[in-house]
Design an enzyme around this catalytic site. Sequence first.
Site, PDB file in Angstrom:
ATOM      1  CB  SER A 319      -0.919   0.003   1.220  1.00 57.87           C
ATOM      2  OG  SER A 319      -1.630   1.216   1.326  1.00 57.87           O
ATOM      3  CD1 TRP A 322      -1.781   1.351  -6.019  1.00 60.96           C
ATOM      4  CD2 TRP A 322      -2.285   3.072  -4.671  1.00 60.96           C
ATOM      5  NE1 TRP A 322      -2.863   2.009  -6.560  1.00 60.96           N
ATOM      6  CE2 TRP A 322      -3.189   3.068  -5.756  1.00 60.96           C
ATOM      7  CE3 TRP A 322      -2.407   4.055  -3.697  1.00 60.96           C
ATOM      8  CZ2 TRP A 322      -4.197   4.016  -5.888  1.00 60.96           C
ATOM      9  CZ3 TRP A 322      -3.410   5.006  -3.837  1.00 60.96           C
ATOM     10  CH2 TRP A 322      -4.289   4.985  -4.911  1.00 60.96           C
ATOM     11  CG  HIS A 323      -0.518   5.780  -0.837  1.00 58.31           C
ATOM     12  ND1 HIS A 323      -0.884   4.532  -0.361  1.00 58.31           N
ATOM     13  CD2 HIS A 323      -1.605   6.573  -0.665  1.00 58.31           C
ATOM     14  CE1 HIS A 323      -2.137   4.579   0.076  1.00 58.31           C
ATOM     15  NE2 HIS A 323      -2.596   5.802  -0.095  1.00 58.31           N
ATOM     16  N   GLY A 324       3.253   5.973  -3.662  1.00 54.46           N
ATOM     17  CA  GLY A 324       4.330   6.742  -4.265  1.00 54.46           C
ATOM     18  C   GLY A 324       5.618   5.958  -4.368  1.00 54.46           C
TER      19      GLY A 324
END
Length: 410
Positions: A319, A322-324
């Site tokens: 996760s 996924w954000h950066g």
Amino acid sequence: MNFNSFIYIAFLVVVTMAHFALPQRWRWVLLLAASYYFYMSWNALYAILLVSSTVIDWYMAIGMERTASQRARRALLGVSLVTNLGMLFAFKYYAFAMHSFERVMYLLGTPVQVPLLHVLLPVGISFYIFQSLSYTIDVFNRQRPAEHHLGIFALYVVFFPQLVAGPIERSTTLLPQFRREHRFQASALAAGIKLIIWGMVKKVVVADRLAAFVDTAYALPWERDGLTMLLATYLFAFQIYCDFSAYSDIAIGSARILGYNLMINFRRPYFAASLTDFWRRWHVSLSTWFRDYVYFPMGGNRVTFARCCANLMTVFVISGVWHGASWTFIIWGFIHGVILVAERVLARMRDTVWIRWWNRWPAALRRGLGLFITFHIVILSWVFFRAAYVQDAFHVVKRILIDVPALRWD
């Protein structure tokens, strides 16, 4: 085309009027054309990626439906996964991975230089790839039949209200809505406008104003004292919530005006009394996506406790990625994973003396302490989410821990 612009409002008005003026059988054509126009207003060239992902997943899903061979179905799903995740890696993570590889080789005494791809990150790629993948995985798991209408499926992938910032919708809930006839309803119009206005207020009046202070503080964290950085981090917590939830509100409101229902993405997350509760409230469409398509396939809660904790850690590190594409996001996800595992461990210790002692406290007091502790765990993790570099993040935490307690003695 930004949501918080007069151009978008004019665009939405025109699309809404045309949508209800057209017969039902042609509305998908209008919405598909409008959605591609909306996306191509950012960068027309990257629509090629969107079309590629759409056509490949549509074709793979039909192939999975038509074959009974589990081996062939897995191969078709593999094509969908490799193609989509390959595009995501190439445009979002390749440079980060190569920089990290170069750094590791340098530390090992064998410097190397890897060629880089100098490309811009396509708008919304993380969102529409996850949305499209959820469809092919659902077809593979026989949770829904394949959509044989390429235009309807393309509209599911590119539907403009939630294309660039979510919510990440499921095919089982959104795709059927494109086949229903939606009549104009004044109540839906009023509800949609209310959500859009509320989203605009949160974005323009709150988030953008807070960003001015937060960006200034985090631009030069080594020159700020701990109290300033603590204040900036508190403000960032509300900035990111108002910013992100504003886009969700505008997306849900826009879709509702047209007669479509999107899922609620934020449920007062800072009122969570535990981190587990926080993730039931924050970015709900993403947290449930990881739950259903990563955590459950890894075994979820149906495995040993140690394996369950390892699965949880894996999900939250992914996760973070996924954000950066940065180690700061990975550490952010790691922090959340560690605390969630700790909550699972504490839940298994309910028969210990000190847990029984804790449970004798008034429920309101326990909830109040839970709110306070959870909020500040989230605040700490936001430091890593917002800082540009890992060194900056650890420096900010250090300054906060040194400077703020020292105020009591001044």
